[in-house]
Design a protein around this motif. Structure first.
Motif, PDB file in Angstrom:
ATOM      1  N   TRP A  26     -33.740 -12.918  54.127  1.00 27.95           N
ATOM      2  CA  TRP A  26     -32.839 -11.974  53.467  1.00 27.95           C
ATOM      3  C   TRP A  26     -33.700 -10.832  52.930  1.00 27.95           C
ATOM      4  O   TRP A  26     -34.163 -10.830  51.812  1.00 27.95           O
ATOM      5  CB  TRP A  26     -32.084 -12.682  52.356  1.00 27.95           C
ATOM      6  N   ARG A  31     -31.160  -6.908  56.605  1.00 30.43           N
ATOM      7  CA  ARG A  31     -29.820  -6.459  56.203  1.00 30.43           C
ATOM      8  C   ARG A  31     -29.431  -5.186  56.945  1.00 30.43           C
ATOM      9  O   ARG A  31     -28.276  -5.026  57.355  1.00 30.43           O
ATOM     10  CB  ARG A  31     -29.758  -6.240  54.683  1.00 30.43           C
ATOM     11  N   ARG A  32     -30.378  -4.270  57.112  1.00 28.75           N
ATOM     12  CA  ARG A  32     -30.081  -3.045  57.865  1.00 28.75           C
ATOM     13  C   ARG A  32     -29.706  -3.365  59.302  1.00 28.75           C
ATOM     14  O   ARG A  32     -28.722  -2.833  59.835  1.00 28.75           O
ATOM     15  CB  ARG A  32     -31.286  -2.098  57.826  1.00 28.75           C
ATOM     16  N   VAL A  35     -26.052  -4.979  59.618  1.00 31.63           N
ATOM     17  CA  VAL A  35     -24.878  -4.097  59.634  1.00 31.63           C
ATOM     18  C   VAL A  35     -24.842  -3.270  60.917  1.00 31.63           C
ATOM     19  O   VAL A  35     -23.760  -2.937  61.412  1.00 31.63           O
ATOM     20  CB  VAL A  35     -24.827  -3.180  58.390  1.00 31.63           C
ATOM     21  N   TRP A 171     -26.163  -5.370  49.483  1.00 30.22           N
ATOM     22  CA  TRP A 171     -26.322  -4.813  50.816  1.00 30.22           C
ATOM     23  C   TRP A 171     -26.519  -3.309  50.748  1.00 30.22           C
ATOM     24  O   TRP A 171     -27.352  -2.752  51.468  1.00 30.22           O
ATOM     25  CB  TRP A 171     -25.078  -5.118  51.660  1.00 30.22           C
ATOM     26  N   GLN A 172     -25.762  -2.656  49.894  1.00 29.49           N
ATOM     27  CA  GLN A 172     -25.811  -1.192  49.840  1.00 29.49           C
ATOM     28  C   GLN A 172     -27.204  -0.659  49.545  1.00 29.49           C
ATOM     29  O   GLN A 172     -27.555   0.435  50.000  1.00 29.49           O
ATOM     30  CB  GLN A 172     -24.840  -0.679  48.775  1.00 29.49           C
ATOM     31  N   SER A 174     -29.894  -1.330  50.729  1.00 28.28           N
ATOM     32  CA  SER A 174     -30.752  -1.243  51.914  1.00 28.28           C
ATOM     33  C   SER A 174     -30.225  -0.293  52.975  1.00 28.28           C
ATOM     34  O   SER A 174     -30.872  -0.103  54.007  1.00 28.28           O
ATOM     35  CB  SER A 174     -30.908  -2.640  52.546  1.00 28.28           C
TER      36      SER A 174
END
Length: 256
Positions: A26, A31-32, A35, A171-172, A174
């Motif tokens: 993680w 994460r990038r 998405v 999440w935001q 990253s």
């Protein structure tokens, strides 16, 4: 390359019930890439639905539509339907903002949530039935889950979170607009093979703008439930648009 692979696995873990027995790191990089892979996961789901529709092409359209909808829900585990129900309960309560947030966090589902779930699935099922009856080309079934998940990515990246905590906020930290653009790449080839995909994609952007305005006005920001609801709402929006487009295409004297 390793981060890209981990990102794909992370997206599969978040968006489907497909068992992935791997502990994915993680990190901002994973994460990038996750998405960016959201529409790719949507294409995978859509591919399963297209295969099912092809296998059942001799079955009555209502049965095939119900089978497709059932597999669609099972593959995603109903993860995003929870967001739809939570938002419906919060808005149906007609309470002040603070109380609406409390209702959204309540694990119990109320009557407004159940009604929202019922009508959402009913509309999806009927639209699937209609499109199968009209024998529309199956590219739409491949594209709808992918663009619906892209809509969730766009809302997540381009809309501030209501609170500086939670999974969506994590999440935001990253993500950037570049990730929204890169997430569209898996759909580029399909757009070349089926030009209407470009027009449908533009309408999804309109849907995201409307959802962003709606969530900011009513909740002062977003959370994970709203991202999930955007995916579900985006899929319904797309099914309506594809049905409308195919209706026009079948009756147009121009044959377009």
């Amino acid at each position: 390359m390793k981060n890209a692979l981990f990102g794909l696995l992370l997206a599969l873990q978040f968006l489907t019930r497909i068992p992935i027995p791997i502990a994915v790191p993680w990190t901002p990089d994973t994460r990038r890439w996750a998405v960016r892979a959201y529409p790719l996961v949507g294409l995978l789901i859509g591919g399963v639905l297209v295969l099912l529709a092809f296998v059942m092409h001799d079955a009555p359209a209502p049965i095939t539509a119900l089978a497709i909808l059932s597999v669609w829900v099972v593959l995603s585990g109903g993860l995003h339907l929870d967001g739809v129900m939570d938002i419906a309960d919060a808005l149906g309560s007609n309470q002040p903002l603070a109380r609406r947030w409390e209702i959204m966090k309540d694990p119990q589902i109320g009557s407004f949530g159940m009604l929202a779930l019922l009508f959402l699935l009913a509309w999806k099922g009927v639209l699937l039935w209609a499109l199968l009856t009209y024998q529309a080309p199956l590219w739409w079934l491949l594209v709808v889950p992918a663009l619906g998940r892209w809509a969730g990515v766009a809302l997540l990246v381009l809309t501030p979170c209501a609170q500086p905590k939670g999974l969506a906020w994590s999440w935001q930290q990253s993500l950037s607009g570049q990730d929204v653009a890169l997430a569209l790449l898996p759909l580029a080839l399909i757009a070349l093979l089926a030009p209407p995909v470009v027009l449908i994609g533009l309408t999804v952007m309109v849907f995201v703008v409307l959802m962003r305005w709606f969530m900011l006005r009513l909740f002062n920001g977003i959370n994970g439930d709203m991202v999930g609801a955007t995916i579900e709402g985006g899929e319904l929006w797309l099914l309506i648009l594809v049905w409308s487009w195919w209706q026009f295409a079948t009756v147009s004297p121009l044959g377009i």
